[in-house]
Scaffold this motif. Structure first.
Motif, mmCIF file in Angstrom:
data_model
loop_
_atom_site.group_PDB
_atom_site.id
_atom_site.type_symbol
_atom_site.label_atom_id
_atom_site.label_comp_id
_atom_site.label_asym_id
_atom_site.label_seq_id
_atom_site.Cartn_x
_atom_site.Cartn_y
_atom_site.Cartn_z
ATOM 1 N N MET A 180 42.938 29.883 24.949
ATOM 2 C CA MET A 180 44.176 30.523 25.418
ATOM 3 C C MET A 180 45.068 30.899 24.233
ATOM 4 N N ALA A 181 45.177 29.997 23.268
ATOM 5 C CA ALA A 181 46.029 30.274 22.099
ATOM 6 C C ALA A 181 45.500 31.481 21.341
ATOM 7 N N GLY A 182 44.172 31.509 21.152
ATOM 8 C CA GLY A 182 43.563 32.620 20.435
ATOM 9 C C GLY A 182 43.814 33.938 21.146
ATOM 10 N N VAL A 183 43.608 33.932 22.472
ATOM 11 C CA VAL A 183 43.810 35.161 23.240
ATOM 12 C C VAL A 183 45.269 35.598 23.182
ATOM 13 N N SER A 184 46.189 34.639 23.324
ATOM 14 C CA SER A 184 47.594 35.038 23.369
ATOM 15 C C SER A 184 48.080 35.518 21.999
ATOM 16 N N LEU A 185 47.369 35.136 20.921
ATOM 17 C CA LEU A 185 47.735 35.672 19.608
ATOM 18 C C LEU A 185 47.147 37.064 19.405
ATOM 19 N N PHE A 204 59.497 20.363 11.816
ATOM 20 C CA PHE A 204 60.594 20.752 12.698
ATOM 21 C C PHE A 204 61.179 22.129 12.375
ATOM 22 N N ARG A 205 61.512 22.326 11.086
ATOM 23 C CA ARG A 205 62.178 23.587 10.734
ATOM 24 C C ARG A 205 61.226 24.770 10.836
ATOM 25 N N ASP A 206 59.953 24.523 10.571
ATOM 26 C CA ASP A 206 58.958 25.588 10.757
ATOM 27 C C ASP A 206 58.900 25.982 12.225
ATOM 28 N N LEU A 207 58.849 24.962 13.089
ATOM 29 C CA LEU A 207 58.751 25.238 14.521
ATOM 30 C C LEU A 207 59.995 25.951 15.021
ATOM 31 N N LEU A 208 61.158 25.543 14.507
ATOM 32 C CA LEU A 208 62.410 26.192 14.914
ATOM 33 C C LEU A 208 62.403 27.660 14.498
ATOM 34 N N ALA A 209 62.057 27.903 13.219
ATOM 35 C CA ALA A 209 62.067 29.276 12.713
ATOM 36 C C ALA A 209 61.042 30.123 13.463
ATOM 37 N N MET A 210 59.864 29.540 13.727
ATOM 38 C CA MET A 210 58.818 30.281 14.425
ATOM 39 C C MET A 210 59.242 30.586 15.866
ATOM 40 N N SER A 211 59.861 29.613 16.518
ATOM 41 C CA SER A 211 60.263 29.823 17.908
ATOM 42 C C SER A 211 61.319 30.906 17.995
ATOM 43 N N TYR A 212 62.200 30.971 16.999
ATOM 44 C CA TYR A 212 63.274 31.960 17.066
ATOM 45 C C TYR A 212 62.767 33.343 16.698
ATOM 46 N N ASP A 213 62.009 33.429 15.609
ATOM 47 C CA ASP A 213 61.575 34.730 15.124
ATOM 48 C C ASP A 213 60.290 34.549 14.319
ATOM 49 N N GLU A 214 59.178 34.770 15.034
ATOM 50 C CA GLU A 214 57.856 34.541 14.465
ATOM 51 C C GLU A 214 57.605 35.399 13.218
ATOM 52 N N GLU A 215 58.043 36.670 13.271
ATOM 53 C CA GLU A 215 57.758 37.567 12.156
ATOM 54 C C GLU A 215 58.496 37.136 10.901
ATOM 55 N N PHE A 216 59.759 36.766 11.076
ATOM 56 C CA PHE A 216 60.539 36.323 9.923
ATOM 57 C C PHE A 216 59.897 35.077 9.316
ATOM 58 N N GLN A 258 56.852 34.222 9.388
ATOM 59 C CA GLN A 258 55.620 34.604 8.695
ATOM 60 C C GLN A 258 55.925 35.213 7.325
ATOM 61 N N ILE A 259 56.946 36.068 7.273
ATOM 62 C CA ILE A 259 57.315 36.683 6.005
ATOM 63 C C ILE A 259 57.784 35.620 5.012
ATOM 64 N N ARG A 260 58.432 34.579 5.508
ATOM 65 C CA ARG A 260 58.905 33.508 4.640
ATOM 66 C C ARG A 260 57.771 32.560 4.231
ATOM 67 N N GLY A 261 56.557 32.886 4.605
ATOM 68 C CA GLY A 261 55.410 32.107 4.141
ATOM 69 C C GLY A 261 55.073 30.901 4.991
ATOM 70 N N MET A 262 55.597 30.839 6.205
ATOM 71 C CA MET A 262 55.225 29.720 7.073
ATOM 72 C C MET A 262 53.902 30.043 7.768
ATOM 73 N N PRO A 263 53.035 29.044 7.909
ATOM 74 C CA PRO A 263 51.716 29.300 8.521
ATOM 75 C C PRO A 263 51.831 29.425 10.027
ATOM 76 N N VAL A 264 52.381 30.555 10.466
ATOM 77 C CA VAL A 264 52.751 30.731 11.861
ATOM 78 C C VAL A 264 51.578 30.511 12.820
ATOM 79 N N LYS A 265 50.407 31.081 12.461
ATOM 80 C CA LYS A 265 49.264 30.963 13.375
ATOM 81 C C LYS A 265 48.813 29.518 13.515
ATOM 82 N N ARG A 266 48.706 28.829 12.370
ATOM 83 C CA ARG A 266 48.268 27.438 12.435
ATOM 84 C C ARG A 266 49.276 26.593 13.205
ATOM 85 N N LEU A 267 50.567 26.886 13.003
ATOM 86 C CA LEU A 267 51.605 26.153 13.736
ATOM 87 C C LEU A 267 51.458 26.373 15.231
ATOM 88 N N TYR A 268 51.125 27.625 15.611
ATOM 89 C CA TYR A 268 50.973 27.950 17.021
ATOM 90 C C TYR A 268 49.810 27.177 17.635
#
Lengths: 263, 275
Positions: free
Chosen positions: B76-81, B150-162, B164-174
Motif C-alpha cells: 500500500m505504501a509503495g502504491v500510494s507513493l 520527530f522533526r523529520d516526521l513533522l516537516a514531512m507531514s506538513y510539506d513533503e516536498e520541502f 525532501q529538498i532539505r535532504g530528509m529521507p522522505v520515502k524511507r520515513l513514509y
C-alpha cells in the motif's frame, strides 16, 4: 553577494512523463543576483522546470547544474516556496514551528532540545517578513497571504543562495501582491530569485529578466523601457501560444502588432 | 467503583487501555495529520488474512498477522507513493482481499474454527499479562522511533516536498510510518479488536487537532483522551453490563460529536460579537 557567476545552468535540458514531453531543448542560465520571472501558459511546464531545479524531479536528458553541481548534491542551498500546501485545515503547528522546519536537517536529530540560535534565526526571518507578531499563532488560522510570508520565512531561514517561488501570489489580492513583490525586490539585494507567475504585468515591474516557458524556453533581459518589455512579451507569444499574446493584444492592438518579430 | 480494581482482569483491562491509548495517540496523530485513516483501515482489515494464514499453516498468531499485514502495508505504501491518484482503489481492493482470504483460509483449516467476530470488537476484559508486556515493548520502540525522527516526521507531514529538498529521507520515513501503523494495528487488534483500533486511532487525534498548536501536544492530548475513553468506557460497560469495546467507542464518538457541536456554538458566538 560577491562576483556574478552562473547560479543555474541548463543545456539541452528535457523532461518527459511517459508518453508526453513536457520540456525540450532548454538552454538557460540564471546568473547570481538575477531576479527571473518564469511565465507561460498553464501546462507549459513552469512548475516542472522549477521542480527540476530544486531536485524534486530528475531530467530526462541534457545538463542541469545548480551552482556547478547536480541539484540536491549540495551545490547551493535552495529556498523553495511552494505554490500551496495541501494540509489539513487544522494542522497542529504554529507559524514559528513551520519556520523552524527550515532549520532542521537529518544530522541534527540527536539534539533533542533545540538550540536557542535556531529559534532566534526563525524569529528574525519572521520579522523580516513582518510576521513576528504571528509567531505563536496556529498556521492554519493565518490568511493566505500571511501563510505565504511564513513559507518564505521558512525558505529564508535555510540561508539560501537561491530563492525559488512557485506562483507565490495565487492567494494574495492585487494590493497585497505589490507589497509582496516589493519585499522580493528587497530580498533580491542578497539573493538570486526565480519566481513563477502568470501575472505578467505585476511581474514585469519587479523582475530583472523574464523566461517564457512553453515546452521550450525563451529568455529576455529587460533593459528597462516599456517597449522592450512588451517586445519580450510579444516575441514570446508569437512562436508559442503564450497568455502574453492575449494580454498585449487586448491592451493595445495597434501599438503592439507591428513590433519586430523575435528570431 | 474502586472495588472493581480488585479483579486482576479489570486491572489488566485498564493497563491494556492505557497502553493502547498511548500507542494509538502517537501513531493515530501521525495518521490523522497525514490523512492515512483509510490506509490504516485497509491495513487493519487485511490483518484478517494474516490471522487466517496463521491458523492454516499453524503459525503463532503474531508471526502470521504481523508478517502478512506488514507485507500488505508495504505494498500500500509503495502504491500510494508511486500512483497517488490510484491509491484509494488499491487500498480498497487489498482491504477486501485481505478479509476474504482470511475467511477462506479459516474455512480450509481442518477442525477447530476461530470466531472471527472476536477480532472485530476484541476482548479487552480478557487480556493476559503476556500481551501487556508485548504491548509495552512495542510502545517503547514506537516512542523511541517517533521521538528520534520527530522533526523529520513533522516537516514531512506538513510539506513533503520541502522536507525532501532539505535532504530528509522522505520515502524511507513514509515506509517507516506505514510499518509502524501495521505493527500497531495488529498488536492492538488482538487486544481490543479491529473497530476499536480504528476508533482510537482517529477519534482522539481528530478532537485534539482542533485545540492544539503543536504535533507533540496533539499526541499528548490524544493519549490523554484515549485513556479517558477507555477508562470511562470500561466503567460504563461494568456499570450497565455492556460490551466493553462498543462502550468505549460509543463514549469516544459522543465526545467527538459534542466537540463538533461546541465548535459551531463558538463560531456563532464569535460572529455575534463581531456583529
Amino acid at each position: 553577494m560577491g562576483e556574478i557567476h552562473p547560479m543555474v545552468e541548463m543545456a539541452d535540458l528535457s523532461f518527459s512523463y511517459p508518453g508526453q514531453e513536457v520540456l525540450s531543448a532548454i538552454n538557460f542560465t540564471v546568473y547570481s543576483g538575477d531576479f527571473v520571472a518564469i511565465i507561460g501558459p498553464n501546462g507549459g511546464g513552469k512548475t516542472t522546470l522549477v521542480k527540476l531545479i530544486v531536485g524534486l524531479l530528475k531530467p530526462s536528458g541534457g545538463m542541469l547544474r545548480v551552482n556547478g553541481k547536480t541539484p540536491g548534491r549540495g551545490g547551493a542551498v535552495i529556498g523553495y516556496v511552494p505554490q500551496q500546501i495541501k494540509h489539513n485545515d487544522n494542522f497542529p503547528a504554529s507559524a514559528l514551528d513551520v519556520v523552524l522546519m527550515g532549520r532542521h536537517s537529518p544530522d541534527k536529530r540527536w539534539a533533542f532540545f533545540r538550540g536557542g540560535d535556531d529559534r532566534t534565526a526563525a524569529l528574525q526571518a519572521l520579522e523580516k517578513m513582518g510576521m513576528e507578531k504571528y509567531a505563536e499563532r496556529k498556521i492554519t488560522d493565518l490568511s493566505g497571504g500571511q501563510r505565504q510570508r511564513v513559507l518564505i520565512a521558512r525558505a529564508l531561514v535555510t540561508e539560501p543562495d537561491l530563492l525559488v517561488l512557485d506562483e507565490p501570489t495565487a492567494s494574495i489580492d492585487t494590493k497585497g501582491q505589490a507589497v509582496f513583490f516589493n519585499l522580493l525586490k528587497t530580498l533580491n539585494k542578497d539573493l538570486t530569485i526565480l519566481v513563477v507567475s502568470h501575472d505578467l504585468l505585476v511581474v514585469s515591474s519587479y523582475a530583472k529578466s523574464i523566461a517564457c516557458v512553453n515546452k521550450r524556453l525563451h529568455y529576455h533581459d529587460i533593459v528597462g523601457s516599456t517597449t522592450d518589455l512588451m517586445n519580450a512579451f510579444y516575441a514570446c507569444s508569437v512562436e508559442e501560444v503564450c497568455p502574453v499574446e492575449t494580454v498585449v493584444r487586448g491592451l493595445n492592438k495597434n501599438t503592439f502588432l507591428d513590433l519586430p518579430r523575435h528570431d | 467503583m474502586i472495588e472493581i480494581l480488585q479483579f486482576e482482569f479489570m486491572r489488566n483491562a485498564l493497563y491494556a487501555g492505557f497502553l493502547t491509548s498511548i500507542i494509538c495517540g502517537i501513531i493515530g496523530t501521525l495518521i490523522v495529520v497525514n490523512r492515512l485513516v483509510f490506509l490504516a483501515g485497509g491495513i487493519a482489515h487485511s490483518a484478517y488474512g494474516g490471522i487466517g494464514m496463521a491458523f492454516f499453516f499453524g503459525l503463532p498468531y503474531m508471526v502470521g498477522a504481523i508478517g502478512f499485514s506488514f507485507v500488505v502495508a508495504m505494498i500500500m505504501a509503495g502504491v500510494s507513493l508511486k500512483a497517488k491518484e490510484r491509491a484509494d482503489t488499491i487500498v480498497g481492493v487489498l482491504w477486501a482481499v485481505g478479509m476474504a482470504s482470511g475467511i477462506l483460509l479459516l474455512d480450509l483449516t481442518p477442525g477447530y474454527n476461530v470466531d472471527l467476530m472476536s477480532y472485530l470488537f476484541g476482548s479487552i476484559l480478557s487480556v493476559p499479562r503476556s500481551d501487556l508486556i508485548t504491548m509495552a515493548a512495542i510502545g517503547v520502540v514506537i516512542l523511541f522511533l517517533v521521538s528520534y525522527f520527530f522533526r523529520d516526521l513533522l516537516a514531512m507531514s506538513y510539506d513533503e516536498e520541502f522536507a525532501q529538498i532539505r535532504g530528509m529521507p522522505v520515502k524511507r520515513l513514509y515506509y517507516m510510518l506505514i510499518g509502524m501503523v501495521a505493527v500497531t494495528v495488529v498488536m492492538v487488534v488482538q487486544v481490543v479488536g479491529l473497530i476499536l483500533v480504528i476508533a482510537l486511532l482517529t477519534i482522539p487525534p481528530s478532537i485534539s487537532e482542533k485545540y492544539t498548536k503543536s504535533l507533540a501536544k496533539m499526541m499528548l492530548s490524544s493519549c490523554f483522551l484515549g485513556m479517558v475513553f477507555t477508562t470511562g468506557g470500561l466503567w460504563l460497560s461494568y456499570r450497565y453490563d455492556m460490551t466493553s469495546g462498543a462502550a468505549i467507542i460509543f463514549l469516544a464518538s459522543v465526545v467527538f460529536f459534542l466537540s463538533l457541536f461546541l465548535d459551531r456554538v463558538i463560531l456563532l458566538f464569535k460572529k455575534n460579537i463581531v456583529l
